[in-house]
Design a protein around this motif. Sequence first.
Motif, short mmCIF file in Angstrom:
data_model
loop_
_atom_site.label_atom_id
_atom_site.label_comp_id
_atom_site.label_asym_id
_atom_site.label_seq_id
_atom_site.Cartn_x
_atom_site.Cartn_y
_atom_site.Cartn_z
N TRP A 30 0.83 -1.21 0.00
CA TRP A 30 0.00 0.00 0.00
C TRP A 30 0.86 1.25 0.00
O TRP A 30 1.73 1.43 0.83
CB TRP A 30 -0.92 -0.04 1.22
N ARG A 31 0.59 2.13 -0.96
CA ARG A 31 1.28 3.41 -1.11
C ARG A 31 2.77 3.26 -1.39
O ARG A 31 3.55 4.17 -1.11
CB ARG A 31 1.08 4.30 0.13
N THR A 52 -5.18 -2.13 -5.41
CA THR A 52 -6.46 -2.80 -5.64
C THR A 52 -6.53 -4.08 -4.82
O THR A 52 -5.56 -4.86 -4.80
CB THR A 52 -6.65 -3.14 -7.12
N ARG A 53 -7.65 -4.29 -4.18
CA ARG A 53 -7.88 -5.57 -3.50
C ARG A 53 -9.35 -5.94 -3.61
O ARG A 53 -10.23 -5.07 -3.52
CB ARG A 53 -7.45 -5.49 -2.02
N ASN A 54 -9.60 -7.24 -3.81
CA ASN A 54 -10.97 -7.73 -3.97
C ASN A 54 -11.42 -8.58 -2.79
O ASN A 54 -12.56 -9.04 -2.77
CB ASN A 54 -11.08 -8.54 -5.26
N CYS A 78 -16.45 2.96 -4.13
CA CYS A 78 -16.87 3.03 -2.74
C CYS A 78 -16.23 1.91 -1.93
O CYS A 78 -16.12 0.77 -2.40
CB CYS A 78 -18.39 2.94 -2.64
N THR A 79 -15.83 2.23 -0.73
CA THR A 79 -15.22 1.23 0.14
C THR A 79 -15.49 1.62 1.58
O THR A 79 -15.87 2.76 1.88
CB THR A 79 -13.71 1.12 -0.12
N GLY A 117 -11.27 -2.61 -2.18
CA GLY A 117 -10.89 -1.23 -2.40
C GLY A 117 -10.11 -1.06 -3.69
O GLY A 117 -9.50 -2.00 -4.20
N ASP A 118 -10.13 0.14 -4.21
CA ASP A 118 -9.41 0.47 -5.44
C ASP A 118 -9.00 1.94 -5.34
O ASP A 118 -9.84 2.83 -5.38
CB ASP A 118 -10.30 0.23 -6.66
N VAL A 119 -7.70 2.17 -5.19
CA VAL A 119 -7.21 3.53 -4.95
C VAL A 119 -6.08 3.85 -5.92
O VAL A 119 -5.18 3.04 -6.13
CB VAL A 119 -6.70 3.69 -3.50
#
Length: 318
Positions: A30-31, A52-54, A78-79, A117-119
Amino acid sequence: MISSSTSYPEPAADVVRKTLVSRIGTENQWRCPVDEDAGARQRGNILVSRWTRNDTQALEVVNPGSAAHHCIAMNLKCTSLTFSHAGRTLVRGRVTAGALQITAPGVACRATFESPGDVLHLFVSQQVLGECFEDTFGRPHAGDIRIDDPRLVRDPALERLGQALAVSQSDDAALGKVFTDSVSLAIVSRVIARHFTVSERQTREASALPAWRLSRAVEFVEAHLAEPIGLADIANSTGLTRMHFASQFRRATGMRPHEYLLRRRIDHAQKLLRETKYNVLDVALSCGFRSQAHFTTVFKRIVGDTPYCWRTKANVDR
């Protein structure tokens, strides 16, 4: 937050020629941009990557913060998560698509994703920030730029730019890179424009009307309730222009000068209705209203009843 209807300067086209942007990579942490971006990081370019994580299971992630880059994070869908910035919890719950957050260099962040999430992350160097500032405002920024405002930003224009960047596909590597360059720099330029435009406006509006000026304004209003005074008259009594007086008066009292004047006139009218036998027209004229109809309209809006009915009830209660 700022209203999305505010217009900002468009980024100059030649900024795209000054700075290169690497391809969008997939983050394993992450980041943290992928290792192949190390060369771009050393050259001071914008790095664009995607987290991205499902998985529906909760996942906690931590990042100590980049040493030299601002991180612009844009939520693509949205998350639900808990997000902490420099040890302070900013978000706990659902975050909509398009929400954007900026982290300054060296600021640690922590998040617990409670749903998929998807950032999109843009890592922006000081060089790029400086170029975008100069292209936007036509002058260089004095010193380094540090945007240290962790609050979520919601801006339809930024959301559209982020979504366009996320879904861009091209078989032509050169064409795809130009598109990525342009959109990424447009995002940074708008972030710069929003931040400094809002900061300057808040600085201008920060001061409230000093107590001694407020006292002068109140005394002037009380002495001229029966006269057709206006904003310029009240402002002149304090030694300020109409624009400066109006903004500072509202900052100090929570209401516009005109609204304050009307309320004081209605207060005075209530006193006359209760303590004298003046008819409604005489009361209206004694309180600075030019007609009984206007007086009645304002009185009912503020008090909730017509002058006649209010007087009748007041006499019964007394």
